[in-house]
Write an enzyme that holds these catalytic residues in place. Structure first.
Site: not given
Length: 173
Positions: A84, A132, A144
């Site tokens: 990510c 994240h 993402h």
């Protein structure tokens, strides 16, 4: 002001007073104009800075979108596979902005913090206690690289994302 006439020096104090008052008025006008132009210039500088950031953000979003379908791989920074934070770092680097490597550092080191309501395309969104990161692409969506076994994709920002939202930052300012 002094004037010589046939060897005699004549003083003209009234002419000197008029000249002094005219120059004072001219000086005051010049200072006022300079102050006004400085204010306009500062506003123009801010507007130019915002425009540069928006152009970089558009480029970062376009680069990230070109990675759709690339596989997630832990620690990967592309090209070809990403985690990510590697995805957003890669996209912003192509837009000319250097970002830290991991999500928590990206959030900590980018000064311009943004609320959910202020989100604009290119902003980095952080979730799960900074575990994240994704990039806002507009219209309630983000791009993402989700997790192992998944691929880079665009997802809607639904209720679960909102409940795990930690914060957002605006790179490139």
């Amino acid at each position: 002001m002094t004037v010589t006439a046939g060897g005699a020096i004549l003083l003209a104090p009234t002419a000197q007073a008029e000249t002094t008052s005219e120059s004072t008025v001219t000086t005051v006008k010049a200072e006022t104009t300079a102050k006004t132009s400085k204010k306009v210039t500062a506003a123009q500088r801010r507007a130019a800075k915002v425009a540069r950031q928006q152009a970089k953000a558009r480029k970062a979003v376009a680069v990230a979108k070109n990675q759709i379908g690339d596989p997630y791989r832990y620690g990967a920074t592309g090209p070809g596979s990403f985690d990510c934070s590697g995805l957003v770092q890669f996209a912003w680097k192509r837009a000319g902005v250097k970002l830290p490597r991991v999500a928590s550092s990206q959030f900590a080191r980018i000064r311009n913090k943004i609320s959910w309501r202020q989100l604009k395309p290119g902003d980095l969104m952080f979730f799960n206690g900074l575990g994240h990161v994704g990039m806002y692409v507009g219209k309630g969506k983000m791009i993402h690289s989700p997790r192992t076994g998944e691929r880079v994709r665009i997802d809607k920002l639904g209720g679960w994302r909102r409940s795990s939202f930690v914060g957002a930052v605006r790179p490139g300012m």
